[in-house]
Write a protein that holds these residues in place. Sequence first.
Motif, PDB file in Angstrom:
ATOM      1  N   ARG A 188      -4.436  -0.499  -2.425  1.00  0.00           N
ATOM      2  CA  ARG A 188      -4.588   0.834  -1.604  1.00  0.00           C
ATOM      3  C   ARG A 188      -5.133   2.066  -2.612  1.00  0.00           C
ATOM      4  O   ARG A 188      -4.050   1.935  -3.546  1.00  0.00           O
ATOM      5  N   ARG A 189      -6.035   2.531  -2.323  1.00  0.00           N
ATOM      6  CA  ARG A 189      -6.228   3.589  -3.379  1.00  0.00           C
ATOM      7  C   ARG A 189      -6.497   4.817  -2.806  1.00  0.00           C
ATOM      8  O   ARG A 189      -7.264   4.873  -1.807  1.00  0.00           O
ATOM      9  N   THR A 190      -5.850   5.989  -3.141  1.00  0.00           N
ATOM     10  CA  THR A 190      -6.361   7.358  -2.564  1.00  0.00           C
ATOM     11  C   THR A 190      -6.626   8.136  -3.813  1.00  0.00           C
ATOM     12  O   THR A 190      -5.797   8.478  -4.888  1.00  0.00           O
ATOM     13  N   THR A 191      -7.611   8.861  -3.694  1.00  0.00           N
ATOM     14  CA  THR A 191      -8.140  10.009  -4.501  1.00  0.00           C
ATOM     15  C   THR A 191      -8.218  11.486  -3.819  1.00  0.00           C
ATOM     16  O   THR A 191      -8.949  11.315  -2.494  1.00  0.00           O
ATOM     17  N   LEU A 192      -7.709  12.266  -4.356  1.00  0.00           N
ATOM     18  CA  LEU A 192      -7.912  13.802  -3.737  1.00  0.00           C
ATOM     19  C   LEU A 192      -8.274  14.960  -4.579  1.00  0.00           C
ATOM     20  O   LEU A 192      -7.811  14.920  -5.771  1.00  0.00           O
ATOM     21  N   ASP A 193      -9.502  15.366  -4.275  1.00  0.00           N
ATOM     22  CA  ASP A 193      -9.683  16.660  -5.330  1.00  0.00           C
ATOM     23  C   ASP A 193      -9.727  17.915  -4.713  1.00  0.00           C
ATOM     24  O   ASP A 193     -10.235  18.028  -3.444  1.00  0.00           O
ATOM     25  N   LEU A 194      -9.107  18.797  -5.178  1.00  0.00           N
ATOM     26  CA  LEU A 194      -8.697  20.003  -4.531  1.00  0.00           C
ATOM     27  C   LEU A 194      -9.570  21.033  -5.539  1.00  0.00           C
ATOM     28  O   LEU A 194      -9.463  21.139  -6.396  1.00  0.00           O
ATOM     29  N   ALA A 195     -10.347  21.983  -4.627  1.00  0.00           N
ATOM     30  CA  ALA A 195     -11.045  23.012  -5.187  1.00  0.00           C
ATOM     31  C   ALA A 195     -10.061  24.350  -5.398  1.00  0.00           C
ATOM     32  O   ALA A 195      -8.689  23.949  -5.153  1.00  0.00           O
ATOM     33  N   THR A 196     -10.496  25.316  -6.047  1.00  0.00           N
ATOM     34  CA  THR A 196      -9.768  26.574  -6.230  1.00  0.00           C
ATOM     35  C   THR A 196      -9.031  27.134  -5.002  1.00  0.00           C
ATOM     36  O   THR A 196      -9.851  27.119  -3.957  1.00  0.00           O
ATOM     37  N   GLY A 197      -8.012  27.365  -4.725  1.00  0.00           N
ATOM     38  CA  GLY A 197      -7.109  27.829  -3.663  1.00  0.00           C
ATOM     39  C   GLY A 197      -6.887  26.663  -2.521  1.00  0.00           C
ATOM     40  O   GLY A 197      -6.652  27.145  -1.299  1.00  0.00           O
ATOM     41  N   ALA A 198      -7.424  25.341  -2.669  1.00  0.00           N
ATOM     42  CA  ALA A 198      -7.350  24.473  -1.565  1.00  0.00           C
ATOM     43  C   ALA A 198      -5.925  23.748  -1.713  1.00  0.00           C
ATOM     44  O   ALA A 198      -5.035  23.818  -2.762  1.00  0.00           O
ATOM     45  N   THR A 199      -5.385  23.392  -0.446  1.00  0.00           N
ATOM     46  CA  THR A 199      -3.927  22.952  -0.403  1.00  0.00           C
ATOM     47  C   THR A 199      -3.882  21.291   0.289  1.00  0.00           C
ATOM     48  O   THR A 199      -5.186  21.366   1.009  1.00  0.00           O
TER      49      THR A 199
ATOM     50  N   LEU B 232       1.493  -5.495  -2.680  1.00  0.00           N
ATOM     51  CA  LEU B 232       0.847  -4.138  -2.540  1.00  0.00           C
ATOM     52  C   LEU B 232       0.586  -3.562  -3.826  1.00  0.00           C
ATOM     53  O   LEU B 232       1.656  -3.199  -4.474  1.00  0.00           O
ATOM     54  N   ARG B 233      -0.695  -3.297  -3.955  1.00  0.00           N
ATOM     55  CA  ARG B 233      -1.067  -2.279  -5.490  1.00  0.00           C
ATOM     56  C   ARG B 233      -1.285  -0.913  -4.829  1.00  0.00           C
ATOM     57  O   ARG B 233      -2.427  -0.945  -4.135  1.00  0.00           O
ATOM     58  N   SER B 234      -0.795   0.055  -5.180  1.00  0.00           N
ATOM     59  CA  SER B 234      -1.073   1.363  -4.374  1.00  0.00           C
ATOM     60  C   SER B 234      -1.095   2.454  -5.619  1.00  0.00           C
ATOM     61  O   SER B 234      -0.220   2.610  -6.220  1.00  0.00           O
ATOM     62  N   ALA B 235      -2.219   3.192  -5.599  1.00  0.00           N
ATOM     63  CA  ALA B 235      -2.686   4.078  -6.585  1.00  0.00           C
ATOM     64  C   ALA B 235      -3.043   5.632  -5.730  1.00  0.00           C
ATOM     65  O   ALA B 235      -3.519   5.471  -4.803  1.00  0.00           O
ATOM     66  N   PHE B 236      -2.262   6.721  -6.181  1.00  0.00           N
ATOM     67  CA  PHE B 236      -2.633   7.966  -5.638  1.00  0.00           C
ATOM     68  C   PHE B 236      -2.864   8.853  -6.805  1.00  0.00           C
ATOM     69  O   PHE B 236      -2.115   9.052  -7.652  1.00  0.00           O
ATOM     70  N   THR B 237      -4.042   9.280  -6.916  1.00  0.00           N
ATOM     71  CA  THR B 237      -4.662  10.330  -7.797  1.00  0.00           C
ATOM     72  C   THR B 237      -4.955  11.648  -7.256  1.00  0.00           C
ATOM     73  O   THR B 237      -5.771  11.668  -6.317  1.00  0.00           O
TER      74      THR B 237
ATOM     75  N   ASP C   8       3.065  -1.185  -8.123  1.00  0.00           N
ATOM     76  CA  ASP C   8       2.570  -2.701  -8.007  1.00  0.00           C
ATOM     77  C   ASP C   8       3.914  -3.496  -7.400  1.00  0.00           C
ATOM     78  O   ASP C   8       4.914  -3.587  -8.054  1.00  0.00           O
ATOM     79  N   LEU C   9       3.841  -3.708  -5.920  1.00  0.00           N
ATOM     80  CA  LEU C   9       4.996  -4.348  -5.327  1.00  0.00           C
ATOM     81  C   LEU C   9       4.761  -5.629  -4.892  1.00  0.00           C
ATOM     82  O   LEU C   9       3.625  -5.878  -4.439  1.00  0.00           O
ATOM     83  N   ASP C  10       5.575  -6.408  -5.131  1.00  0.00           N
ATOM     84  CA  ASP C  10       5.601  -7.769  -4.336  1.00  0.00           C
ATOM     85  C   ASP C  10       6.965  -8.183  -3.950  1.00  0.00           C
ATOM     86  O   ASP C  10       7.877  -8.076  -4.273  1.00  0.00           O
TER      87      ASP C  10
END
Length: 249
Positions: free
Chosen positions: A114-125, A144-149, A163-165
Amino acid sequence: MIPTRIAVRQGDPRARVDLAVGALAPRLVARDDSRAHVALAAAGMILLGGDHVHVEVVVGAGCLLELEDVGGTIAYRADGRPSAWTMSMRVEEGATLLWRGLPFVVTDGADVERRTTLDLATGATAVIRETLVLGRHGESGGRLRSAFTARDAEGPLLAEQLDLDGLAPEPGVLGEHRVLDAVIALGFRPSTTADDLVLEHPGAIARHLGAETHTSRLDRVWDGWAERARQRTARHVDEPANEAAVGGN
């Protein structure tokens, strides 16, 4: 699989909302000129071994997008075929994303990345809730291998990897617990308690470890942090109009 796509842009009299059905089916619940509420439900049976789910989200400048899961997700036995769940999110200038995810359950024998990527511009929340559960009741759970960036215009905000098993618990990670619940706020400083993690850049993470999802304290945290983000977005939307009115006088 075809990506699921949700995009919202300001419009007059109503925001422009583009929805594309993939493994998930987005449904428009409500909208006005700059705000949209979208519900997500499975378009078929997921998550099976070999499935690859990809969700793309774009929140246009000055908009507020609220996403809610309808039924949660269960990852089933993989039978030697790993599955993948990828979420790519971009929140543009002065915009806000609120995504209240329901439990993501990894059953015995499942193998999920599971991979989550989030890009915030100026003033974004953004405020995002993730609830990861190893196994259904009475199960140990699969892998479960889960990454959040997350990053903003200046650089990285958050980088986490788990990294969970269920068959090989890692000391110091979940212990005897099977539920990892989290509310992640980025781009602003919410009200926090001593139990929350306050980030170097504006943002915070509230977490709960437990045996069952219903014991989590984070419903109240979500409500408070999400409302704070809504209020910030409302101010961004109202300020240009107010400035124009002053200039016209």
